[in-house]
Write a protein that holds these residues in place. Structure first.
Motif, mmCIF file in Angstrom:
data_model
loop_
_atom_site.group_PDB
_atom_site.id
_atom_site.type_symbol
_atom_site.label_atom_id
_atom_site.label_comp_id
_atom_site.label_asym_id
_atom_site.label_seq_id
_atom_site.Cartn_x
_atom_site.Cartn_y
_atom_site.Cartn_z
ATOM 1 N N ALA A 1 0.929 -1.090 0.070
ATOM 2 C CA ALA A 1 -0.067 -0.012 0.053
ATOM 3 C C ALA A 1 0.941 1.360 0.162
ATOM 4 C CB ALA A 1 -1.026 0.092 1.306
ATOM 5 N N GLU A 2 1.948 1.134 0.715
ATOM 6 C CA GLU A 2 3.083 2.397 0.741
ATOM 7 C C GLU A 2 3.212 2.652 -0.383
ATOM 8 O OE1 GLU A 2 5.534 1.839 4.096
ATOM 9 O OE2 GLU A 2 6.841 3.117 3.240
ATOM 10 N N TYR A 3 3.940 1.759 -1.096
ATOM 11 C CA TYR A 3 4.621 1.946 -2.398
ATOM 12 C C TYR A 3 3.709 2.053 -3.729
ATOM 13 C CZ TYR A 3 9.175 0.932 -0.452
ATOM 14 O OH TYR A 3 10.295 0.844 0.362
ATOM 15 N N GLY A 4 2.381 1.506 -3.400
ATOM 16 C CA GLY A 4 1.407 1.624 -4.493
ATOM 17 C C GLY A 4 1.733 0.397 -5.534
ATOM 18 N N LEU A 5 2.264 -0.554 -5.051
ATOM 19 C CA LEU A 5 2.838 -1.662 -6.037
ATOM 20 C C LEU A 5 2.167 -2.849 -5.536
ATOM 21 C CD1 LEU A 5 6.599 -0.913 -6.118
ATOM 22 C CD2 LEU A 5 4.931 -0.717 -7.952
ATOM 23 N N ARG A 6 1.264 -3.563 -6.406
ATOM 24 C CA ARG A 6 0.685 -4.652 -6.173
ATOM 25 C C ARG A 6 1.751 -5.911 -6.195
ATOM 26 N NH1 ARG A 6 -3.164 -6.201 -10.869
ATOM 27 N NH2 ARG A 6 -1.304 -4.915 -11.988
ATOM 28 N N VAL A 7 1.129 -6.787 -4.953
ATOM 29 C CA VAL A 7 1.977 -8.213 -4.832
ATOM 30 C C VAL A 7 1.283 -9.401 -4.654
ATOM 31 C CG1 VAL A 7 3.597 -9.153 -3.269
ATOM 32 C CG2 VAL A 7 3.571 -6.717 -3.225
ATOM 33 N N ALA A 8 1.745 -10.156 -5.372
ATOM 34 C CA ALA A 8 0.941 -11.528 -5.291
ATOM 35 C C ALA A 8 2.238 -12.579 -4.567
ATOM 36 C CB ALA A 8 0.724 -12.116 -6.748
ATOM 37 N N ASN A 9 1.609 -13.219 -3.707
ATOM 38 C CA ASN A 9 2.586 -14.084 -2.592
ATOM 39 C C ASN A 9 2.388 -15.784 -3.191
ATOM 40 O OD1 ASN A 9 4.090 -12.319 -0.998
ATOM 41 N ND2 ASN A 9 1.922 -11.904 -0.686
ATOM 42 N N VAL A 10 3.406 -16.345 -3.500
ATOM 43 C CA VAL A 10 3.258 -17.825 -3.752
ATOM 44 C C VAL A 10 4.519 -18.206 -2.674
ATOM 45 C CG1 VAL A 10 2.177 -17.877 -5.761
ATOM 46 C CG2 VAL A 10 4.654 -17.910 -5.677
ATOM 47 N N PHE A 11 4.322 -19.365 -1.787
ATOM 48 C CA PHE A 11 5.006 -19.892 -0.816
ATOM 49 C C PHE A 11 5.329 -21.158 -1.145
ATOM 50 C CE2 PHE A 11 5.146 -20.267 3.954
ATOM 51 C CZ PHE A 11 6.405 -19.930 4.206
ATOM 52 N N HIS A 12 6.336 -21.807 -1.059
ATOM 53 C CA HIS A 12 6.862 -23.073 -0.940
ATOM 54 C C HIS A 12 6.882 -23.289 0.733
ATOM 55 C CE1 HIS A 12 8.233 -23.343 -5.026
ATOM 56 N NE2 HIS A 12 9.347 -22.530 -4.817
ATOM 57 N N ALA A 13 5.355 -23.524 1.028
ATOM 58 C CA ALA A 13 5.236 -23.586 2.625
ATOM 59 C C ALA A 13 6.291 -24.632 3.351
ATOM 60 C CB ALA A 13 3.814 -23.857 2.759
ATOM 61 N N GLY A 14 6.209 -25.896 2.743
ATOM 62 C CA GLY A 14 7.045 -27.024 3.002
ATOM 63 C C GLY A 14 8.596 -26.419 3.453
ATOM 64 N N ASP A 15 9.037 -25.663 2.868
ATOM 65 C CA ASP A 15 10.483 -25.227 3.231
ATOM 66 C C ASP A 15 10.703 -24.035 3.466
ATOM 67 O OD1 ASP A 15 10.706 -24.338 0.463
ATOM 68 O OD2 ASP A 15 11.065 -26.415 -0.045
ATOM 69 N N GLY A 16 9.559 -23.035 3.598
ATOM 70 C CA GLY A 16 9.973 -21.678 4.013
ATOM 71 C C GLY A 16 10.238 -20.669 3.083
ATOM 72 N N ASN A 17 10.227 -21.181 1.665
ATOM 73 C CA ASN A 17 10.885 -20.148 0.701
ATOM 74 C C ASN A 17 9.556 -19.503 -0.001
ATOM 75 O OD1 ASN A 17 12.364 -21.038 -2.698
ATOM 76 N ND2 ASN A 17 12.663 -19.222 -1.218
ATOM 77 N N LEU A 18 9.590 -18.167 0.256
ATOM 78 C CA LEU A 18 8.743 -17.271 0.096
ATOM 79 C C LEU A 18 9.025 -16.487 -1.240
ATOM 80 C CD1 LEU A 18 5.944 -15.885 1.010
ATOM 81 C CD2 LEU A 18 7.265 -14.178 2.025
ATOM 82 N N HIS A 19 7.933 -16.478 -2.317
ATOM 83 C CA HIS A 19 8.237 -15.673 -3.462
ATOM 84 C C HIS A 19 7.052 -14.697 -3.890
ATOM 85 C CE1 HIS A 19 11.247 -18.276 -4.976
ATOM 86 N NE2 HIS A 19 10.606 -19.364 -5.101
ATOM 87 N N PRO A 20 7.318 -13.480 -3.005
ATOM 88 C CA PRO A 20 6.310 -12.231 -3.516
ATOM 89 C C PRO A 20 6.724 -11.964 -4.439
ATOM 90 C CG PRO A 20 7.881 -11.900 -1.333
ATOM 91 C CD PRO A 20 8.269 -13.066 -2.221
ATOM 92 N N LEU A 21 5.669 -11.604 -5.539
ATOM 93 C CA LEU A 21 5.849 -11.179 -6.898
ATOM 94 C C LEU A 21 5.480 -9.785 -7.070
ATOM 95 C CD1 LEU A 21 4.346 -14.319 -8.681
ATOM 96 C CD2 LEU A 21 6.693 -13.833 -8.528
ATOM 97 N N ILE A 22 6.290 -8.839 -7.130
ATOM 98 C CA ILE A 22 5.937 -7.379 -7.016
ATOM 99 C C ILE A 22 5.671 -6.916 -8.537
ATOM 100 C CG2 ILE A 22 6.676 -5.016 -6.388
ATOM 101 C CD1 ILE A 22 8.760 -6.267 -4.748
ATOM 102 N N LEU A 23 4.256 -6.488 -8.793
ATOM 103 C CA LEU A 23 4.097 -6.159 -10.114
ATOM 104 C C LEU A 23 4.175 -4.738 -10.325
ATOM 105 C CD1 LEU A 23 0.451 -8.015 -10.003
ATOM 106 C CD2 LEU A 23 2.761 -8.741 -10.598
ATOM 107 N N TYR A 24 5.054 -4.253 -11.496
ATOM 108 C CA TYR A 24 5.343 -3.184 -11.639
ATOM 109 C C TYR A 24 5.450 -2.688 -13.096
ATOM 110 C CZ TYR A 24 10.206 -4.260 -12.866
ATOM 111 O OH TYR A 24 11.062 -4.877 -13.494
ATOM 112 N N ASP A 25 5.760 -1.693 -13.454
ATOM 113 C CA ASP A 25 5.773 -1.281 -14.987
ATOM 114 C C ASP A 25 6.901 -0.326 -15.559
ATOM 115 O OD1 ASP A 25 5.544 -0.044 -17.347
ATOM 116 O OD2 ASP A 25 3.507 0.495 -17.139
#
Lengths: 359, 484
Positions: free
Chosen positions: B360-384
């Protein structure tokens, strides 16, 4: 490194002083694997004062332990949550510590199916040969930041740093375990465990000795039952005790070793054919590990055989050593070892000579 | 430009078409999968024998010319970005599977063999190569070793380092070295582990022996919907506490499910705050018992809906959304930036809340996918990237997420590598003495720092340029507090 921990600060001071005075230090935990590697002359450096489980979160599958902690204490803590160290580390005697387990890098019967010590290591804290306290890796399963110093320390026999703390992956204890026995020749035993290893069967250990092949099956009750139906064999009672005896060399096969007979550890391609190497052989790890108790074994011949079969031969224990403990390394690898050693322990004060010519 | 004498030597080693120097020919090599960082190399060499690799490395070493090894160029951290005065050493021509030993369950392959090609070749024996990074159709096995690549089945089947037995490589000095062997361990230090994840800094790989795994007979996946991220995160912990190690365990937040749904129509429950995909594999008996446990735990954890795949087509459909997450991000946004931190699972909801706040602060959308089994987080920051300042804002946002990963006890990279992208993060994660040991390892293999220089391990001077404090996870008492 935990800031201000008085024990570790003392360790650092001591190593710094040893570095300055070029005093060799002989690192030890419980001394249960003192027979492994070459003997070290140096001031004893006992790690057992730095003990205790720092953090254990069963749902994270990670335990963080100080080096001096008894392996048995860690295993008990994990068992109370239904978990285990899946590499099934040998104890050899009461008093084995986590630091020694990591430094020796030895794994037990479950290794070919669950992985070795190094496969479960997530992070270490060490004191290196300059007396610097360093942390590598962490407490998470996936971590590719920086070189993998955690695994480099595992099995380095303390020659790259004194292991102070280790974070290790834990796994659930299998719901059911069953051991089955088969009367077979050595060649037939080797062939069968390799064939079974290529099938989706819940194998978790194998041991061939004296014309009998024993295999352990671990997993969900349904999976173990259906595997038994496929494999046949006869049921073995007291399976747990049997595998512990193989793991700790308390099995009768190793009886003469306790009187000082040389024990050779031949780590080879799992399909290497059975060979008469001048003594009785016990075969573990789906064929990939061959133990030989042979008072008059020809070291050069054994090493040539192991090398030709894709592996190496270690003089694991012996009262009188007629050969180096470690398999000699080819020139370029030996050079890399010496240079790595010089980076972590420039004055060669940590367990000098424990790895023989290498370190 | 290459020194003329080096050019002449390379031209003598390689046939004409295997040495590229014209910008229009080297342009395809200017970046890897991370297009934010680009550089044209002085030359691209495409050898097809180990002897040529040795000769190229000797020539470059003698003249102190940097060498950047490259596989398929699918890496996501700029690890294969060229050096402007250096040679890109492409291993693309080493594409042969040399041997498959079904009884020993190993395959000997050349470095440029694609990850998936190994599994395809082993399929006849009911075996496969377990690590499955999402780029497996294109990425090469040597690139996987260089990055210690992961995938969605790591918790149960391990990373690359757990599935490689032997690596044959050439040092910058042109010496052929073998790390590991055909056995389950090797004498001396575990240099095989050191080579895995070394990002091309220690040796150029010319041959690899991988472990093959029996194909599971059967697999089934449960898709569970949750009303809150917390509930989904807790469900993951409960599955593991139950003694279950799922073959795959993935979490997607609502932004991610909504993004992929328009793209693949996996029929995900779009009103859920998060969904979990929990896969069980093994014998049919095993899967049936385990799936019953998984369903029970998910229900107890407050799942609002649970669907279990009825057949293979449905299983693949459930997975299709997860596997399409990156391309879907590319569809709904002109550009996206994938972050690769790892965190302890228990920190998940705190970290996701923070990311939402910063989004919200940066005004950039984020979608999160998470390899929950091993704690590996991939936030995908959407930008132009065409909006002035947005790329910089994106990088600042990403850096902030990585700092948070370190603070909660995690790492700046779970599976994509440091490359050039996360040098700043590495400065923050490691103390100067630790970085100095990394540089020492580099010196032991490559004293003149010619193999992939400037990647993976920042020099202390570089860290000073970033001007950042080392914020070591273990030393922070208030992990929940952001540092900004």
């Amino acid at each position: 490194m935990t800031a201000g921990d008085p024990i570790l600060e003392r360790w650092q001071e001591r190593v710094r002083a040893a570095h300055a005075a070029r005093t060799p230090l002989a690192i030890r935990g419980g001394g249960t694997k003192a027979f492994y590697g070459e003997p070290v002359a140096g001031e004893p450096f006992d790690t057992r004062e730095y003990a205790g489980i720092v953090d254990y979160e069963p749902t994270e599958l990670v335990v963080t332990v100080r080096a001096g902690t008894l392996l048995a204490d860690v295993e008990r803590a994990l068992a109370s949550e239904g978990q285990m160290l899946a590499f099934e580390p040998p104890h050899f005697a009461p008093g084995a510590t986590v630091g020694g387990t990591v430094a020796a890098g030895l794994s037990g019967p479950r290794r070919p199916y669950a992985g070795a010590v190094r496969d479960h290591m997530l992070g270490v804290r060490i004191v290196d040969g300059r007396g610097e306290a360093l942390a590598f890796g962490g407490r998470v399963m996936k971590n590719v930041a920086g070189f993998d110093v955690t695994r480099l320390m595992t099995g380095a026999l303390g020659t790259l740093g004194i292991v102070a703390e280790a974070s290790i992956k834990c796994l659930p204890v299998p719901r059911v375990e069953a051991t089955r026995a088969f009367e077979v020749s050595a060649d037939e035993g080797i062939r069968r465990v390799n064939e079974w290893g290529g099938k989706p069967l819940p194998l978790s250990a194998s041991c061939f000795a004296g014309g009998r092949l024993l295999v352990r099956l671990s997993g969900a009750a349904a999976a173990v039952e259906s595997a038994i139906a496929k494999l046949g064999g006869e049921a073995v009672a007291e399976g747990a005790a049997f595998w512990a005896s193989v793991r700790d060399h308390a099995h009768p096969f190793f009886a003469s070793a306790r009187d000082g007979a040389p024990v050779w550890r031949l780590s080879v391609r799992s399909t290497a054919p059975y060979a008469d190497l001048g003594g009785e052989t016990l075969i573990e790890w789906g064929g990939a590990l061959r133990w030989l108790v042979a008072p008059r074994a020809d070291a050069a011949k054994l090493r040539a055989w192991a090398w030709a079969n894709g592996g190496h031969a270690t003089l694991f224990s012996a009262q009188e050593r007629a050969a180096s403990a470690l398999h000699p390394l080819p020139g370029p690898l030996a050079g890399l070892h010496a240079r790595l050693r010089a980076e972590f322990d420039p004055r060669g004060i940590l367990n000098p000579g424990r790895m023989g010519a290498v370190a | 430009m290459l020194p003329p004498s080096v050019h002449a030597q390379l031209a003598a080693i390689l046939p004409g078409e295997a040495l590229l120097t014209a910008p229009e020919a080297t342009r395809p090599y200017e970046c890897d999968g991370l297009t934010l960082f680009r550089e044209l190399p002085a030359a691209v060499a495409l050898p097809d024998t180990e002897a040529q690799v040795v000769a190229i490395l000797r020539a470059c070493h003698a003249a102190r010319v940097p060498v950047v090894a490259r596989g398929a160029g699918t890496g996501l951290s700029g690890g294969a970005m060229p050096h402007k005065d250096g040679v890109v050493l492409s291993l693309a021509k080493f594409r042969r599977i040399l041997a498959i030993d079904p009884l020993a369950r190993t395959a000997v392959v050349q470095p440029g063999v694609r990850n998936l090609a190994i599994s395809e070749a082993a399929a006849a024996h009911n075996l496969y190569y377990a690590p499955d990074p999402s780029s497996q159709i294109a990425c090469t096995i040597a690139g996987n070793v260089a990055e210690n690549a992961g995938g969605v089945h790591c918790l149960k089947y391990g990373l690359t380092v757990h599935n490689v037995r032997r690596v044959r490589g050439v040092t910058i000095e042109g010496e052929v070295v073998e790390f590991g062997n055909e056995a389950l361990d090797a004498p001396g230090y575990d240099l095989l582990a050191l080579i895995n994840g070394s990002e091309g800094l220690l040796a150029v790989i010319t041959e690899i022996t991988v472990k093959l795994t029996p194909k599971p007979q059967f697999a089934q996946v449960a898709l569970a919907a949750f009303a809150t991220i917390e509930a989904a995160g807790e469900a993951v912990g409960k599955v593991i506490a139950e003694g279950i190690i799922p073959g795959g365990l993935e979490l997607m937040d609502q932004a991610a499910t909504r993004a992929v749904e328009q793209f693949v129509h996996a029929n995900y429950p779009l009103d859920a705050a998060a969904i979990l995909l929990v896969e069980s594999d093994g014998t049919p008996e095993e899967v049936s018992a385990e799936m019953a446990d998984i369903k029970r735990v998910l229900t107890d954890s407050g799942a609002t809906e649970i669907r279990v795949s009825k057949d293979e087509a449905q299983r693949l459909l459930f997975w299709s959304g997860r596997k399409a997450a990156f391309p879907a991000a590319g569809r709904i946004s002109p550009d996206y930036y994938c972050i690769d931190g790892t965190i302890p699972r228990k920190a998940l909801s705190g970290v996701l809340h923070k990311i939402a706040e910063w989004s919200a602060e940066y005004g950039l959308r984020v979608a999160n996918v998470f390899h929950a089994g091993d704690g590996n987080l991939h936030p995908l920051i959407l930008y132009d990237a065409n909006v002035p300042g947005e790329a910089d804002k994106t990088i600042a946002f990403g850096d902030r997420i990585l700092d948070l990963c370190i603070e909660v006890g995690g790492t700046v990279t779970g599976e994509h590598g440091v490359g050039v992208e996360k040098l700043r993060g590495a400065c923050n994660q490691f103390a100067p003495a630790e970085l100095e040991r990394f540089l020492g390892i580099k010196r032991a293999f490559d004293p003149h720092a010619l193999l992939n220089p400037g990647k993976a391990v920042p020099t202390l001077a570089r860290c000073a340029e970033f001007g950042r404090m080392h914020v070591h996870g273990g030393e922070l008492k208030h992990a929940e507090l952001p540092r900004y």
